[in-house]
Design a protein around this motif. Structure first.
Motif, mmCIF file in Angstrom:
data_model
loop_
_atom_site.group_PDB
_atom_site.id
_atom_site.type_symbol
_atom_site.label_atom_id
_atom_site.label_comp_id
_atom_site.label_asym_id
_atom_site.label_seq_id
_atom_site.Cartn_x
_atom_site.Cartn_y
_atom_site.Cartn_z
ATOM 1 N N LYS A 372 74.644 -16.176 -16.907
ATOM 2 C CA LYS A 372 73.360 -16.129 -17.616
ATOM 3 C C LYS A 372 73.425 -16.921 -18.919
ATOM 4 C CE LYS A 372 71.446 -11.871 -15.708
ATOM 5 N NZ LYS A 372 71.154 -10.459 -15.922
ATOM 6 N N LYS A 373 74.554 -16.804 -19.633
ATOM 7 C CA LYS A 373 74.720 -17.564 -20.884
ATOM 8 C C LYS A 373 74.718 -19.062 -20.601
ATOM 9 C CE LYS A 373 75.661 -15.940 -24.586
ATOM 10 N NZ LYS A 373 74.761 -15.580 -25.697
ATOM 11 N N SER A 375 73.266 -20.614 -18.108
ATOM 12 C CA SER A 375 71.944 -21.101 -17.667
ATOM 13 C C SER A 375 70.860 -20.889 -18.724
ATOM 14 C CB SER A 375 71.548 -20.412 -16.358
ATOM 15 O OG SER A 375 71.478 -19.007 -16.557
ATOM 16 N N GLN A 377 69.737 -18.054 -19.902
ATOM 17 C CA GLN A 377 68.897 -16.864 -19.680
ATOM 18 C C GLN A 377 69.228 -15.772 -20.706
ATOM 19 O OE1 GLN A 377 68.880 -15.392 -15.582
ATOM 20 N NE2 GLN A 377 69.439 -17.425 -14.873
ATOM 21 N N ALA A 378 68.270 -14.890 -20.924
ATOM 22 C CA ALA A 378 68.488 -13.751 -21.832
ATOM 23 C C ALA A 378 69.410 -12.740 -21.155
ATOM 24 C CB ALA A 378 67.158 -13.103 -22.166
ATOM 25 N N THR A 379 70.266 -12.130 -21.932
ATOM 26 C CA THR A 379 71.198 -11.134 -21.378
ATOM 27 C C THR A 379 70.853 -9.751 -21.919
ATOM 28 O OG1 THR A 379 72.718 -11.707 -23.170
ATOM 29 C CG2 THR A 379 73.144 -12.723 -21.043
ATOM 30 N N ARG A 380 70.566 -8.832 -21.008
ATOM 31 C CA ARG A 380 70.216 -7.468 -21.419
ATOM 32 C C ARG A 380 71.467 -6.665 -21.761
ATOM 33 N NH1 ARG A 380 65.761 -5.948 -16.767
ATOM 34 N NH2 ARG A 380 64.204 -7.532 -17.330
#
Length: 551
Positions: A372-373, A375, A377-380
């Motif tokens: 995710k990092k 790409s 994207q936000a990480t929950r």
């Protein structure tokens, strides 16, 4: 500021665009017969300046000490296992090189020697060269009154220009500072104001310095009660300057607070003095954790974190590979400077073996989080940033121990080779510190033998079979490879070698070096034999508390 002279150097339109500061004109007045240092604000700027100058230097510069420069290029290639920096490949033939922390220590040594002997006549360098290294010049040029984005301090400026015309080495020296109109007033103040005052930094960074000092004082039994410690503090440079430096708290209060902090952290133990109830005579003893931190020279900001990490490691230490152990010995103070390349991080974590993936999951760093990092994207999921960064540095070290080649790892992680070598040196030092820390705490005995081996690997960073040979004085990696390939594969082989045979079989080995290698190997072997003998005697010794027939 008064007018001095015009530079008489014919500048074409293309040269004016490439060299608005007229560096080519300034350096060609002194090189190649004399030396010149060009200080640049950043590492990248150093390399760009070196390349730009070589584009416009005349071909005659190539002929100056041509043979020595060819030899330097061959030596640079040899120490790097066949690799050569493309920038140095283009600039060294002109007698020009860059000098900054991105170079390996071996490259720096070769370039500095070449500059000292006149083979190289110009360094484009960062401010780090101004301190510690004795490399004088006929002319020193400062490209800008900045170090990175910070404006120059008077002391930095004096250090840099102090390289020009060193007494006993040269009769003349000059410095040139290039500035923009916006910096003119600041520069006038810089060159006319007195040097900055020198102040003690002992009570900075949350009193870290003073706490380390107190732990050492009590650990070494130099001062063990509050009164003695306070008297000691009054005799320090900080104590002399306390009226200037201390506005809110007194030296007494800082001393009491620092000792209280060390006691609360479990590093010191407060023991009342039976002869006196006064706080002044209250004694302090170092605890086991304090002794471990003191013996291992562990930064007090991290000693409790290290203890916690080692304790947690005992619950599920992964021994199928070195990654977990490397993580535990990756220096904490480098973590904040780490800025992972997330695509490289993802590539590395996705290539891990099952045992290595087990290490990452034990630390709470999952492949999906890194994906995710990478790409964007936000990480929950909340993951500790320090753990993520420390694991990334562990991957760099792990790759280095597998490949043992700084250049390959530099390409793989897109990091300067000098930075990788600095990381390796810091990790070897911290691994040794962690070993001493564990030796003082019985609960961590399981780590000791593992850390001894890891410290050796990090120190030498070569294939495992070469490590015993590199323990011998005067044997570095290149020599160890020569010895190994000719049949000298252990300490016993070297200790029993004939110096005359060594000279014949090993290239470029002098008689003195051959004798030194043999005598050093004999001494090492003797020490190891004595250590084993002591261990045997200890094992065979009859315990004094064996139950007797009467008992």
């Amino acid at each position: 500021m008064t007018f001095s002279r015009l530079l008489h150097y014919k500048y074409s339109d293309s040269l004016k665009k490439m060299d608005p500061d007229h560096l080519v004109a300034l350096v060609t007045e002194v090189i190649p017969n004399y030396s010149c240092l060009v200080f640049c604000p950043s590492k990248k700027n150093c390399e760009n300046v070196a390349e730009m100058l070589c584009k416009f230097l005349k071909k005659e510069y190539l002929k100056h000490k041509e043979k020595e420069k060819c030899e330097l290029i061959n030596n640079l290639r040899s120490i790097s296992g066949g690799h050569l920096c493309p920038v140095l490949k283009r600039t060294v033939p002109f007698g020009v090189a860059y000098h900054h922390s991105g170079l390996t220590s071996e490259e720096r040594k070769l370039l500095e020697e070449a500059y000292s002997t006149g083979v190289l006549c110009l360094f484009a360098c960062t401010s780090t060269l101004a301190t510690g290294i004795n490399l004088p010049a006929r002319r020193v040029i400062l490209r800008a009154p900045y170090v990175a984005k910070e404006f120059l301090k008077r002391s930095q400026y004096k250090q840099m220009i102090g390289r020009a015309g060193r007494a006993g080495i040269d009769t003349i020296g000059e410095s040139i500072l290039i500035l923009q109109e916006k910096d003119k007033q600041k520069v006038l103040e810089l060159i006319s104001r007195p040097p900055e005052n020198c102040y003690s930094h002992l009570v900075q960074e949350f009193n870290k310095g003073i706490q380390t000092l107190f732990l050492s004082l009590i650990g070494l039994k130099i001062a063990t009660n509050l009164g003695d410690i306070y008297r000691f503090m009054n005799g320090t440079f900080f104590g002399v300057q306390q009226k200037i430096l201390l506005k809110e708290k007194s030296l007494w209060k800082i001393t009491v607070e620092s000792l209280r902090y060390l006691t609360e952290k479990g590093l010191l133990q407060k023991c009342p003095n039976p002869e006196s109830e006064e706080e002044l005579h209250c004694n302090f003893h170092i605890t086991k954790l304090g002794k471990a931190s003191f013996k291992g020279t562990i930064d007090l900001a991290y000693c409790d974190i290290l203890y916690r990490d080692l304790k947690k490691g005992l619950e599920g230490l992964v021994l199928e590979n070195l990654l977990h152990l490397i993580y535990l010995t990756t220096p904490y103070d480098l973590v904040s400077q780490c800025d992972p390349d997330w695509m490289i991080y993802f590539r590395q974590i996705s290539q891990l073996s099952p045992a290595e993936q087990n290490v990452a999951s034990l630390l709470g760093v999952s492949e999906s989080y890194i994906a995710k990092k990478a790409s964007g994207q936000a990480t929950r999921k909340k993951v500790d940033k320090d753990t993520v960064n420390r694991l990334y540095l562990s991957f760099v070290l792990h790759a280095l121990l597998k490949e043992t080649n700084v250049w390959n790892v530099s390409e793989k992680f897109n990091l300067p080779r000098g930075s990788i070598q600095n990381l390796l040196t810091a990790a070897a030092s911290f691994s040794s510190s962690v070993l001493h820390f564990c030796e003082e705490l019985e609960e961590f005995w399981v780590y000791r033998a593992l850390l001894v081996e890891l410290t050796k690997k990090l120190t030498y960073c070569v294939k495992a079979e070469l490590i015993p040979l590199m323990e011998v004085t005067g044997v570095l990696e290149g020599r160890a490879k020569q010895l190994y390939s000719t049949g000298y594969r252990s300490l016993m082989h070297l200790a029993n070698a004939d110096p005359d045979v060594l000279i014949k079989t090993i290239d470029h080995l002098s008689r003195r070096q051959a004798r030194q290698i043999v005598s050093s190997a004999k001494m090492l072997l003797q020490e190891k034999a004595e250590a084993l003998q002591e261990e045997v005697e200890e094992l065979l010794r009859v315990p004094t508390d064996v139950p007797s027939a009467k008992a």
